[in-house]
Design a protein around this motif. Structure first.
Motif, PDB file in Angstrom:
ATOM      1  N   LYS A 218       0.806  -1.220   0.000  1.00 42.92           N
ATOM      2  CA  LYS A 218       0.000   0.000   0.000  1.00 42.92           C
ATOM      3  C   LYS A 218       0.841   1.273   0.000  1.00 42.92           C
ATOM      4  N   ILE A 219       2.126   1.142   0.241  1.00 40.28           N
ATOM      5  CA  ILE A 219       2.990   2.320   0.335  1.00 40.28           C
ATOM      6  C   ILE A 219       4.114   2.222  -0.693  1.00 40.28           C
ATOM      7  N   LYS A 220       4.685   3.355  -1.023  1.00 40.79           N
ATOM      8  CA  LYS A 220       5.755   3.403  -2.013  1.00 40.79           C
ATOM      9  C   LYS A 220       7.097   3.131  -1.351  1.00 40.79           C
ATOM     10  N   LYS A 221       7.830   2.146  -1.893  1.00 42.33           N
ATOM     11  CA  LYS A 221       9.126   1.828  -1.299  1.00 42.33           C
ATOM     12  C   LYS A 221      10.125   2.952  -1.482  1.00 42.33           C
ATOM     13  N   GLU A 222       9.841   3.856  -2.423  1.00 45.72           N
ATOM     14  CA  GLU A 222      10.702   5.024  -2.592  1.00 45.72           C
ATOM     15  C   GLU A 222      10.528   6.009  -1.442  1.00 45.72           C
ATOM     16  N   GLU A 223       9.433   5.847  -0.676  1.00 50.43           N
ATOM     17  CA  GLU A 223       9.159   6.743   0.447  1.00 50.43           C
ATOM     18  C   GLU A 223       9.398   6.075   1.795  1.00 50.43           C
ATOM     19  N   VAL A 224       8.944   4.834   1.950  1.00 51.60           N
ATOM     20  CA  VAL A 224       9.145   4.120   3.211  1.00 51.60           C
ATOM     21  C   VAL A 224       9.499   2.666   2.922  1.00 51.60           C
ATOM     22  N   VAL A 225      10.669   2.245   3.373  1.00 52.15           N
ATOM     23  CA  VAL A 225      11.060   0.847   3.290  1.00 52.15           C
ATOM     24  C   VAL A 225      10.588   0.165   4.569  1.00 52.15           C
ATOM     25  N   LEU A 226       9.690  -0.799   4.418  1.00 50.63           N
ATOM     26  CA  LEU A 226       9.082  -1.500   5.548  1.00 50.63           C
ATOM     27  C   LEU A 226       9.521  -2.961   5.546  1.00 50.63           C
ATOM     28  N   ASN A 227      10.007  -3.438   6.678  1.00 48.96           N
ATOM     29  CA  ASN A 227      10.362  -4.845   6.789  1.00 48.96           C
ATOM     30  C   ASN A 227      10.015  -5.387   8.171  1.00 48.96           C
ATOM     31  N   THR A 228      10.132  -6.703   8.338  1.00 49.81           N
ATOM     32  CA  THR A 228       9.988  -7.342   9.636  1.00 49.81           C
ATOM     33  C   THR A 228      11.279  -8.071   9.965  1.00 49.81           C
ATOM     34  N   VAL A 229      11.534  -8.275  11.266  1.00 52.43           N
ATOM     35  CA  VAL A 229      12.802  -8.865  11.667  1.00 52.43           C
ATOM     36  C   VAL A 229      12.610  -9.870  12.794  1.00 52.43           C
ATOM     37  N   ASN A 230      13.374 -10.930  12.706  1.00 48.17           N
ATOM     38  CA  ASN A 230      13.498 -11.909  13.785  1.00 48.17           C
ATOM     39  C   ASN A 230      14.742 -11.566  14.593  1.00 48.17           C
ATOM     40  N   PRO A 231      14.607 -11.205  15.868  1.00 53.70           N
ATOM     41  CA  PRO A 231      15.791 -10.853  16.657  1.00 53.70           C
ATOM     42  C   PRO A 231      16.578 -12.054  17.144  1.00 53.70           C
ATOM     43  N   GLY A 232      16.066 -13.265  16.873  1.00 57.32           N
ATOM     44  CA  GLY A 232      16.717 -14.453  17.390  1.00 57.32           C
ATOM     45  C   GLY A 232      16.246 -14.760  18.806  1.00 57.32           C
ATOM     46  N   PHE A 233      16.712 -15.873  19.316  1.00 55.61           N
ATOM     47  CA  PHE A 233      16.357 -16.312  20.667  1.00 55.61           C
ATOM     48  C   PHE A 233      17.401 -15.755  21.627  1.00 55.61           C
ATOM     49  N   CYS A 234      17.005 -14.787  22.427  1.00 55.38           N
ATOM     50  CA  CYS A 234      17.995 -14.092  23.250  1.00 55.38           C
ATOM     51  C   CYS A 234      17.398 -13.687  24.593  1.00 55.38           C
ATOM     52  N   TYR A 235      18.264 -13.352  25.508  1.00 55.55           N
ATOM     53  CA  TYR A 235      17.836 -12.876  26.814  1.00 55.55           C
ATOM     54  C   TYR A 235      17.048 -11.585  26.635  1.00 55.55           C
ATOM     55  N   SER A 236      15.854 -11.539  27.229  1.00 57.13           N
ATOM     56  CA  SER A 236      14.989 -10.382  27.030  1.00 57.13           C
ATOM     57  C   SER A 236      13.898 -10.392  28.087  1.00 57.13           C
ATOM     58  N   GLY A 237      13.372  -9.217  28.392  1.00 55.45           N
ATOM     59  CA  GLY A 237      12.238  -9.119  29.299  1.00 55.45           C
ATOM     60  C   GLY A 237      11.004  -9.798  28.752  1.00 55.45           C
ATOM     61  N   LEU A 238      11.030 -10.173  27.459  1.00 59.14           N
ATOM     62  CA  LEU A 238       9.891 -10.846  26.843  1.00 59.14           C
ATOM     63  C   LEU A 238       9.541 -12.135  27.579  1.00 59.14           C
ATOM     64  N   HIS A 239      10.546 -12.762  28.207  1.00 59.94           N
ATOM     65  CA  HIS A 239      10.347 -14.070  28.826  1.00 59.94           C
ATOM     66  C   HIS A 239       9.867 -13.981  30.280  1.00 59.94           C
ATOM     67  N   ARG A 240       9.495 -12.799  30.728  1.00 62.44           N
ATOM     68  CA  ARG A 240       9.177 -12.624  32.145  1.00 62.44           C
ATOM     69  C   ARG A 240       7.939 -13.398  32.598  1.00 62.44           C
ATOM     70  N   HIS A 241       7.057 -13.783  31.655  1.00 64.90           N
ATOM     71  CA  HIS A 241       5.858 -14.524  32.031  1.00 64.90           C
ATOM     72  C   HIS A 241       6.069 -16.041  31.985  1.00 64.90           C
ATOM     73  N   GLU A 242       7.256 -16.475  31.602  1.00 63.91           N
ATOM     74  CA  GLU A 242       7.574 -17.903  31.542  1.00 63.91           C
ATOM     75  C   GLU A 242       7.839 -18.420  32.958  1.00 63.91           C
ATOM     76  N   LYS A 243       7.089 -19.422  33.385  1.00 64.06           N
ATOM     77  CA  LYS A 243       7.195 -19.916  34.757  1.00 64.06           C
ATOM     78  C   LYS A 243       7.690 -21.362  34.849  1.00 64.06           C
ATOM     79  N   THR A 244       7.872 -22.041  33.738  1.00 60.67           N
ATOM     80  CA  THR A 244       8.240 -23.450  33.786  1.00 60.67           C
ATOM     81  C   THR A 244       9.733 -23.682  33.984  1.00 60.67           C
ATOM     82  N   GLY A 245      10.547 -22.705  33.666  1.00 62.36           N
ATOM     83  CA  GLY A 245      11.999 -22.884  33.763  1.00 62.36           C
ATOM     84  C   GLY A 245      12.617 -23.418  32.492  1.00 62.36           C
ATOM     85  N   ILE A 246      11.792 -23.904  31.558  1.00 67.22           N
ATOM     86  CA  ILE A 246      12.331 -24.464  30.319  1.00 67.22           C
ATOM     87  C   ILE A 246      13.060 -23.393  29.511  1.00 67.22           C
ATOM     88  N   ILE A 247      12.489 -22.192  29.465  1.00 66.66           N
ATOM     89  CA  ILE A 247      13.111 -21.112  28.705  1.00 66.66           C
ATOM     90  C   ILE A 247      14.504 -20.807  29.257  1.00 66.66           C
TER      91      ILE A 247
END
Length: 326
Positions: A218-247
Motif C-alpha cells: 500500500k505504500i511506495k518503497k521510494e518513500e518508506v522501506v518496511l520490513n519485519t525482523v526476527n531478533p533471534g532467541f535471546c535474553y529479554s524481558g519478553l520471557h518474564r511470564h515464563e514460569k516453567t523454567g524451560i526457557i
C-alpha cells in the motif's frame, strides 16, 4: 529456516554483529517503541552511539522511560532523547501519540518493538485477547499513525524513511488453526482457541509478518522501506511470564545476549535498503514461512488486513485510516 534443527544451528553458529562504527546517523530522528527495557533498550543505546540527533523512546511507563534515558545519556551525552507515553492497550493513547508524531519536523527511522508474550489466556482492557491486542492490533494501528511522518520526511529529504516491525522465527512453528474461521481475529479472542504455552504469541508474530507484507503493498518503497525482523532467541524481558523454567534452560544452552538480539533490530532498521516487504533473520533477507508464501497464506494476509481495518473502523472511529481502505 523455520525447523527446530535449523533454529539450533543458527543460534549456535551465527553471531549478530553491531552496526559498523563508521555508520553515522547524525541529523536523523529515530523512534523506538518499548525502548526502556530488553531489546528495545539495547537497540536504543546502539543507535544513540551512532550520533542520532533525536531519539524518541515511546513507552507505557514514562518513569521507567526516564530511567532508561539517563542510562543511555551516560554513554551518549550529546543525543537528544525524548520520552513519549504510548500504551498499545489504549486507542486514545495511540491516537494522541500519532498526532504528536505528525508534529515532528522529521522522522527517519521507526522501530516497532513493543510487545509481550502472555503464556496464559487473559483479556486486554480493550476486550481482545492480550497477545492479539498488544502484538497485532496495537502494533498495526501505530504503524498506520506514524506513516504520514515517515512519508513526509522521505519527500523532504529525497530518501526513503525506514519502518521495521519486530516479529519472530516462531511464526514458522504454529498451526494457525484459526485461519479458516469466518472471522480470524474474533476466533482468536475466544479462550478455547488460545492453545498451549507460546502458540498464541507465535501466532501474533505471524500476524505481524502478514500485516507488514500487505501494508508494504500500500505504500511506495521510494518513500518508506518496511520490513519485519526476527531478533533471534535471546535474553529479554519478553520471557518474564515464563514460569516453567524451560526457557531458562534453552537460554543457557542456545541464547544470544540481549545486545546481540538488539544488533539484529538495528541492522534491519538501518541497513538492507532493498528489503521492502521482506523478512530478515540472521541479519539478512530470508523467505518467511511456507504458509506466508502459499496461495492460502496470501489470501489470509488480505483477510487479516481487512479484518484489522474493520476493527479499527468500529472501535477507533477517530483514527484516520481512509487512505488504506481501498
Amino acid at each position: 529456516m523455520g525447523g527446530f534443527f535449523g533454529f539450533i544451528w543458527h543460534q549456535w553458529t551465527f553471531t549478530p554483529k553491531p552496526l559498523a562504527a563508521s555508520k553515522s546517523l547524525e541529523g536523523k530522528t529515530v523512534l523506538i517503541t518499548g525502548g526502556n527495557i530488553g531489546l528495545g533498550f539495547e537497540a536504543a543505546k546502539e543507535l544513540a552511539s551512532h550520533r542520532v540527533s533525536n531519539l524518541i523512546m515511546a513507552v507505557r511507563d514514562t518513569k521507567k522511560g526516564e530511567t532508561a534515558k539517563e542510562a543511555i545519556l551516560k554513554e551518549s551525552p550529546d543525543v537528544k532523547i525524548e520520552i513519549w507515553e504510548l500504551d498499545y492497550d489504549s486507542y486514545d493513547s495511540i491516537i494522541v501519540f500519532g498526532e504528536r508524531v505528525k508534529t515532528l519536523e522529521r522522522l527517519d527511522y521507526a522501530l516497532l518493538n513493543a510487545g509481550l508474550k502472555q503464556m496464559q489466556y487473559t483479556t486486554a482492557k480493550l476486550g481482545h485477547e492480550t497477545n492479539v491486542q498488544i502484538n497485532h492490533l496495537g502494533t498495526s494501528l501505530v504503524s498506520l499513525q506514524i506513516l504520514p511522518a515517515l512519508e513526509k520526511t522521505a519527500k523532504a529529504t529525497g530518501k526513503p524513511s525506514r519502518l521495521t516491525i519486530v516479529s519472530s522465527e516462531g511464526h514458522f512453528w504454529i498451526p494457525f488453526n484459526e485461519r479458516t474461521a469466518p472471522n480470524i481475529l474474533a476466533k482468536m479472542d475466544e479462550k478455547e482457541t488460545f492453545g498451549k504455552q507460546m502458540n498464541r504469541y507465535y501466532t501474533t508474530k505471524l500476524l505481524n509478518v502478514l500485516w507488514a507484507r500487505e501494508l508494504a503493498t500500500k505504500i511506495k518503497k521510494e518513500e518508506v522501506v518496511l520490513n519485519t525482523v526476527n531478533p533471534g532467541f535471546c535474553y529479554s524481558g519478553l520471557h518474564r511470564h515464563e514460569k516453567t523454567g524451560i526457557i531458562k534452560i534453552f537460554l543457557w544452552a542456545f541464547g544470544w545476549t540481549t545486545q546481540q538480539g538488539a544488533h539484529c533490530l538495528t541492522d534491519a532498521l538501518v541497513e538492507h535498503e532493498d528489503s521492502h516487504g521482506e523478512y530478515l533473520s540472521e541479519q539478512k533477507v530470508v523467505p518467511p514461512s511456507n504458509f506466508v508464501l502459499s496461495d492460502e497464506g496470501q489470501k489470509v494476509q488480505k483477510k487479516i488486513w481487512n479484518e484489522t481495518l474493520d476493527v479499527f473502523k468500529k472501535e477507533v472511529p477517530k483514527a484516520d485510516i481512509r487512505s488504506f481502505e481501498a
